[in-house]
Design an enzyme around this catalytic site. Structure first.
Site, PDB file in Angstrom:
ATOM      1  N   ASP A   1       0.899  -0.997  -0.271  1.00 28.81           N
ATOM      2  CA  ASP A   1      -0.227   0.061  -0.477  1.00 28.81           C
ATOM      3  C   ASP A   1       0.812   1.246  -0.069  1.00 28.81           C
ATOM      4  OD1 ASP A   1       0.691  -0.202   2.665  1.00 28.81           O
ATOM      5  OD2 ASP A   1      -1.213  -0.582   3.356  1.00 28.81           O
TER       6      ASP A   1
ATOM      7  N   HIS B   1      -7.070  -4.872  10.512  1.00 31.92           N
ATOM      8  CA  HIS B   1      -7.241  -4.466   9.042  1.00 31.92           C
ATOM      9  C   HIS B   1      -5.999  -5.049   8.749  1.00 31.92           C
ATOM     10  CE1 HIS B   1      -5.249  -0.139   9.510  1.00 31.92           C
ATOM     11  NE2 HIS B   1      -4.447  -0.918   8.913  1.00 31.92           N
TER      12      HIS B   1
ATOM     13  N   GLU C   1      -9.618  -1.925   5.358  1.00 28.24           N
ATOM     14  CA  GLU C   1     -10.557  -1.400   6.557  1.00 28.24           C
ATOM     15  C   GLU C   1     -12.119  -2.469   6.657  1.00 28.24           C
ATOM     16  OE1 GLU C   1      -8.588   0.391   8.635  1.00 28.24           O
ATOM     17  OE2 GLU C   1      -8.395   2.469   8.359  1.00 28.24           O
TER      18      GLU C   1
END
Ligand code: GLP
Length: 262
Positions: free
Chosen positions: A67, A138, A143
């Site tokens: 990410d 998460h 999430e």
């Protein structure tokens, strides 16, 4: 899911590092999925030490990070690009061309995400995916309520995650970008092996829910119960709310030595 409880995060990270080193030795061009945050730092230190002292060779390894924050340039000290460079890449011999991290400045985010998935596929899929866990359960930046089938895409962080991650932004939560690009849960689930690391008492609730709770989108990490080969390395505080901790230790202590690092 295999649960391996160590006395310390250092021991747990060393065990995870041995598994990754074994993968890289057996498959020099392995595709590694990498994570950021405080949790994998000792793992990266252990791999760097193996590179420097035992010649563990990353020259053919391909890497894909989970990410990145949207809006932060690669050079920003809080970007995950910067984190990975400082804490791992600049200390080993991974070729820059083999490093893939979501581009937080992509003009067309949707197209970028589609291409990121295609790059993972073209690399033959991820051999070992390293993961940490957020205190809300998460993984990556998926999430609670994220689709279990999700792919790489834009997500909006929850106020709780923004609060958690403010410590990397000098404690100022107004500096934490609210949007991110993250591999999806479906993307993560495609990895052949998953190495989940969880340390500290603030992860104990999330760890118990991930391993022993129901599979639910409210705890994205619980999806790993459906993964064929997930190894969860914890320290004692992170394992403190597991109902079956003694059983996991009993199982691990009876494994043959050859099986322990694989
Ligand atoms: C961030 C990252 C996750 C990481 C989590 C926990 O949200 N996107 O990949 O697992 O934080 O971070 P830490 O390891 O610092 O507790």
């Amino acid at each position: 899911m295999e649960v391996i409880i160590s006395d310390s995060s250092k021991d747990a990270s060393m065990r995870a590092a041995r598994l990754i080193a074994k993968t890289v030795k057996e498959k020099p061009d392995a595709a590694l999925g990498l994570a950021t945050g405080g949790t994998p730092l000792e793992l990266y230190r252990a791999l760097i030490a193996m590179h420097k002292s035992d010649g563990l060779d990353f020259s053919k390894v391909r890497t894909f990070n989970l990410d990145e924050y949207i809006g932060l340039p690669e050079t920003h000290e809080h970007s995950y690009h910067f984190f990975m460079h400082e804490n791992f890449f600049k200390h080993v011999n991974v070729k820059p061309a083999n490093i893939h991290i979501p581009n937080g400045l992509a003009k067309n985010v949707e197209r970028f995400c589609f291409e990121y998935e295609a790059q993972i596929k073209a690399a033959g899929g991820i051999d070992v995916q390293v993961l940490g866990i957020g205190s809300d359960g998460h993984i990556g930046f998926n999430e609670p309520t994220s689709s279990m089938a999700s792919r790489t895409r834009i997500k909006t962080l929850t106020p709780a995650t923004i609060e958690d991650n403010a410590r990397f932004f000098n404690g100022d939560k107004t500096l934490v970008p609210p949007h991110v690009i993250t591999m999806g849960i479906g993307t993560i689930m495609d990895a052949r092996t998953i190495v989940m690391l969880a340390f500290g008492s603030n992860k104990a609730d999330a760890v118990a829910k991930m391993i022993e709770g129901p599979i639910t989108a409210m705890v994205p990490a619980s999806a790993l119960q459906m993964h064929e080969r997930t190894k969860c390395f914890t320290d004692l505080p992170a394992a403190s709310k597991l109902g079956h901790a003694e059983y996991y230790k009993w199982v691990y202590s009876r494994k043959p030595d050859w099986q322990k690092d694989s």
